[in-house]
Design a protein around this motif. Structure first.
Motif, PDB file in Angstrom:
ATOM      1  N   THR A 147       0.466  -1.690  -0.069  1.00 51.64           N
ATOM      2  CA  THR A 147       0.066   0.009   0.411  1.00 51.64           C
ATOM      3  C   THR A 147       1.136   1.425   0.313  1.00 51.64           C
ATOM      4  O   THR A 147       1.890   1.003   0.321  1.00 51.64           O
ATOM      5  CB  THR A 147      -0.675   0.281   1.453  1.00 51.64           C
ATOM      6  OG1 THR A 147      -0.262   0.128   2.372  1.00 51.64           O
ATOM      7  CG2 THR A 147      -1.781  -1.206   1.654  1.00 51.64           C
ATOM      8  N   ALA A 148       0.102   2.341  -0.014  1.00 55.23           N
ATOM      9  CA  ALA A 148       1.014   3.389  -0.292  1.00 55.23           C
ATOM     10  C   ALA A 148       1.939   3.943   0.530  1.00 55.23           C
ATOM     11  O   ALA A 148       2.866   4.352   1.304  1.00 55.23           O
ATOM     12  CB  ALA A 148       0.405   5.287  -0.858  1.00 55.23           C
ATOM     13  N   SER A 149       0.397   3.648   2.235  1.00 47.85           N
ATOM     14  CA  SER A 149       1.418   3.892   3.502  1.00 47.85           C
ATOM     15  C   SER A 149       2.835   3.022   4.034  1.00 47.85           C
ATOM     16  O   SER A 149       3.325   3.733   4.430  1.00 47.85           O
ATOM     17  CB  SER A 149       0.322   3.577   4.241  1.00 47.85           C
ATOM     18  OG  SER A 149      -0.980   4.669   4.540  1.00 47.85           O
ATOM     19  N   GLU A 150       2.568   1.992   3.150  1.00 47.11           N
ATOM     20  CA  GLU A 150       3.122   1.176   3.788  1.00 47.11           C
ATOM     21  C   GLU A 150       4.589   1.587   3.269  1.00 47.11           C
ATOM     22  O   GLU A 150       5.546   1.022   3.557  1.00 47.11           O
ATOM     23  CB  GLU A 150       2.818  -0.217   3.896  1.00 47.11           C
ATOM     24  CG  GLU A 150       4.398  -1.427   3.927  1.00 47.11           C
ATOM     25  CD  GLU A 150       4.598  -1.348   5.110  1.00 47.11           C
ATOM     26  OE1 GLU A 150       5.629  -1.727   5.888  1.00 47.11           O
ATOM     27  OE2 GLU A 150       4.030  -0.493   6.176  1.00 47.11           O
ATOM     28  N   GLY A 186       5.156   4.176   2.294  1.00 49.09           N
ATOM     29  CA  GLY A 186       5.618   5.485   2.705  1.00 49.09           C
ATOM     30  C   GLY A 186       6.926   5.542   3.884  1.00 49.09           C
ATOM     31  O   GLY A 186       7.619   6.384   4.030  1.00 49.09           O
ATOM     32  N   ARG A 187       6.471   3.679   4.603  1.00 50.90           N
ATOM     33  CA  ARG A 187       6.535   3.579   5.706  1.00 50.90           C
ATOM     34  C   ARG A 187       7.820   3.295   5.760  1.00 50.90           C
ATOM     35  O   ARG A 187       9.343   3.563   6.467  1.00 50.90           O
ATOM     36  CB  ARG A 187       5.868   3.239   6.312  1.00 50.90           C
ATOM     37  CG  ARG A 187       4.821   3.955   7.479  1.00 50.90           C
ATOM     38  CD  ARG A 187       4.138   3.262   8.761  1.00 50.90           C
ATOM     39  NE  ARG A 187       3.820   1.674   8.094  1.00 50.90           N
ATOM     40  CZ  ARG A 187       2.890   1.746   7.774  1.00 50.90           C
ATOM     41  NH1 ARG A 187       1.721   3.084   8.151  1.00 50.90           N
ATOM     42  NH2 ARG A 187       1.935   1.136   6.957  1.00 50.90           N
ATOM     43  N   THR A 193       6.604  10.537   2.866  1.00 54.74           N
ATOM     44  CA  THR A 193       5.064  10.936   3.340  1.00 54.74           C
ATOM     45  C   THR A 193       4.121   9.628   2.121  1.00 54.74           C
ATOM     46  O   THR A 193       4.556   9.378   0.791  1.00 54.74           O
ATOM     47  CB  THR A 193       4.677  11.923   2.979  1.00 54.74           C
ATOM     48  OG1 THR A 193       4.893  12.520   1.319  1.00 54.74           O
ATOM     49  CG2 THR A 193       5.177  12.981   3.571  1.00 54.74           C
ATOM     50  N   LYS A 194       3.088   9.280   2.992  1.00 51.44           N
ATOM     51  CA  LYS A 194       1.941   8.397   2.240  1.00 51.44           C
ATOM     52  C   LYS A 194       2.132   9.093   0.926  1.00 51.44           C
ATOM     53  O   LYS A 194       2.266   9.173  -0.805  1.00 51.44           O
ATOM     54  CB  LYS A 194       0.907   8.230   2.712  1.00 51.44           C
ATOM     55  CG  LYS A 194      -0.449   7.921   2.158  1.00 51.44           C
ATOM     56  CD  LYS A 194      -1.150   7.572   2.593  1.00 51.44           C
ATOM     57  CE  LYS A 194      -2.389   7.038   2.129  1.00 51.44           C
ATOM     58  NZ  LYS A 194      -3.573   6.832   2.226  1.00 51.44           N
ATOM     59  N   GLN A 195       1.903  10.296   0.224  1.00 52.82           N
ATOM     60  CA  GLN A 195       2.004  11.238  -0.615  1.00 52.82           C
ATOM     61  C   GLN A 195       2.722  11.241  -1.796  1.00 52.82           C
ATOM     62  O   GLN A 195       2.770  10.944  -3.054  1.00 52.82           O
ATOM     63  CB  GLN A 195       1.463  12.690   0.119  1.00 52.82           C
ATOM     64  CG  GLN A 195       0.359  13.702   0.635  1.00 52.82           C
ATOM     65  CD  GLN A 195       0.505  13.067   1.798  1.00 52.82           C
ATOM     66  OE1 GLN A 195       1.012  12.486   2.223  1.00 52.82           O
ATOM     67  NE2 GLN A 195      -0.887  13.191   2.036  1.00 52.82           N
ATOM     68  N   ALA A 235       4.464   8.433  -1.305  1.00 54.93           N
ATOM     69  CA  ALA A 235       4.357   7.246  -2.160  1.00 54.93           C
ATOM     70  C   ALA A 235       3.383   6.944  -3.150  1.00 54.93           C
ATOM     71  O   ALA A 235       4.209   6.220  -3.692  1.00 54.93           O
ATOM     72  CB  ALA A 235       4.175   6.347  -0.542  1.00 54.93           C
ATOM     73  N   ALA A 236       2.554   8.004  -3.213  1.00 53.98           N
ATOM     74  CA  ALA A 236       1.875   7.630  -4.000  1.00 53.98           C
ATOM     75  C   ALA A 236       2.282   8.567  -5.452  1.00 53.98           C
ATOM     76  O   ALA A 236       1.823   7.632  -6.169  1.00 53.98           O
ATOM     77  CB  ALA A 236       0.189   8.188  -3.037  1.00 53.98           C
ATOM     78  N   ARG A 285      -9.934  -4.749  -1.124  1.00 51.66           N
ATOM     79  CA  ARG A 285      -8.683  -4.282  -1.693  1.00 51.66           C
ATOM     80  C   ARG A 285      -7.889  -4.684  -2.991  1.00 51.66           C
ATOM     81  O   ARG A 285      -7.553  -5.466  -3.049  1.00 51.66           O
ATOM     82  CB  ARG A 285      -8.182  -3.866   0.099  1.00 51.66           C
ATOM     83  CG  ARG A 285      -6.871  -3.266   0.546  1.00 51.66           C
ATOM     84  CD  ARG A 285      -6.675  -3.611   1.683  1.00 51.66           C
ATOM     85  NE  ARG A 285      -5.089  -3.411   1.572  1.00 51.66           N
ATOM     86  CZ  ARG A 285      -3.583  -3.775   1.873  1.00 51.66           C
ATOM     87  NH1 ARG A 285      -3.738  -5.428   1.871  1.00 51.66           N
ATOM     88  NH2 ARG A 285      -2.663  -3.384   2.043  1.00 51.66           N
TER      89      ARG A 285
END
Length: 156
Positions: free
Chosen positions: A52-55, A57-58, A63-65, A67-68, A91
């Protein structure tokens, strides 16, 4: 001649940059003109489970943005796609495509050749000693391949 600590850091960075720039140029000559180090870090992270973008990014410490945006570039180039999540039908999860894996394998082969080039310049024993010294100083895995942090700013 004794050098400063800053000189040492710059020499190490210069060695890294020389290898990466050479690999990037060779990838471009093989038809992969748009590959940047952050793309490899991102694809390796996705292949290792950052789906995922969140993962992502981590793992990349961005940032999640960001990463997206990276994901959008990878998808546009056909290196990453989304697929169904076997645990949750609502999902979508990120997956590295066969082309993405081909690029990573090609890059790995290029780095092996570049290492051989360095060994030819200074000798295999000297290069092995350098590697052993770096392991002693920085640890056996000083930087995780999926955590470039400050390198991830180059989204080009």
């Amino acid at each position: 001649m004794s050098r400063s600590g800053a000189d040492l850091a710059l020499l190490l960075l210069g060695g890294f940059r020389t290898l990466v720039d050479s690999a990037t140029a060779e990838l471009a000559s093989r038809g992969y003109e748009d590959v940047r180090p952050v793309h490899d870090f991102a694809m390796r992270s996705i292949a290792a489970g950052a789906d995922t973008a969140s993962e992502l990014g981590r793992r990349l410490t961005i940032t999640k943005q960001s990463a997206a945006r990276t994901i959008a570039v990878l998808q546009e180039r056909g290196w990453v796609a989304t697929g169904p999540d076997p645990r949750d039908a609502r999902r979508k999860r990120l997956e590295v495509t066969p082309l993405g894996f081909e690029i990573m394998r090609t890059g790995e082969a290029i780095f092996e050749r570049l290492r051989d080039d360095w060994a030819a310049k200074i000798g295999e024993a000297e290069l092995a000693a350098l590697e052993q010294h770096l392991v002693a100083l920085a640890g056996p895995q000083p930087v995780r391949f999926d955590s470039p942090g400050w390198l991830a700013q180059d989204l080009g």
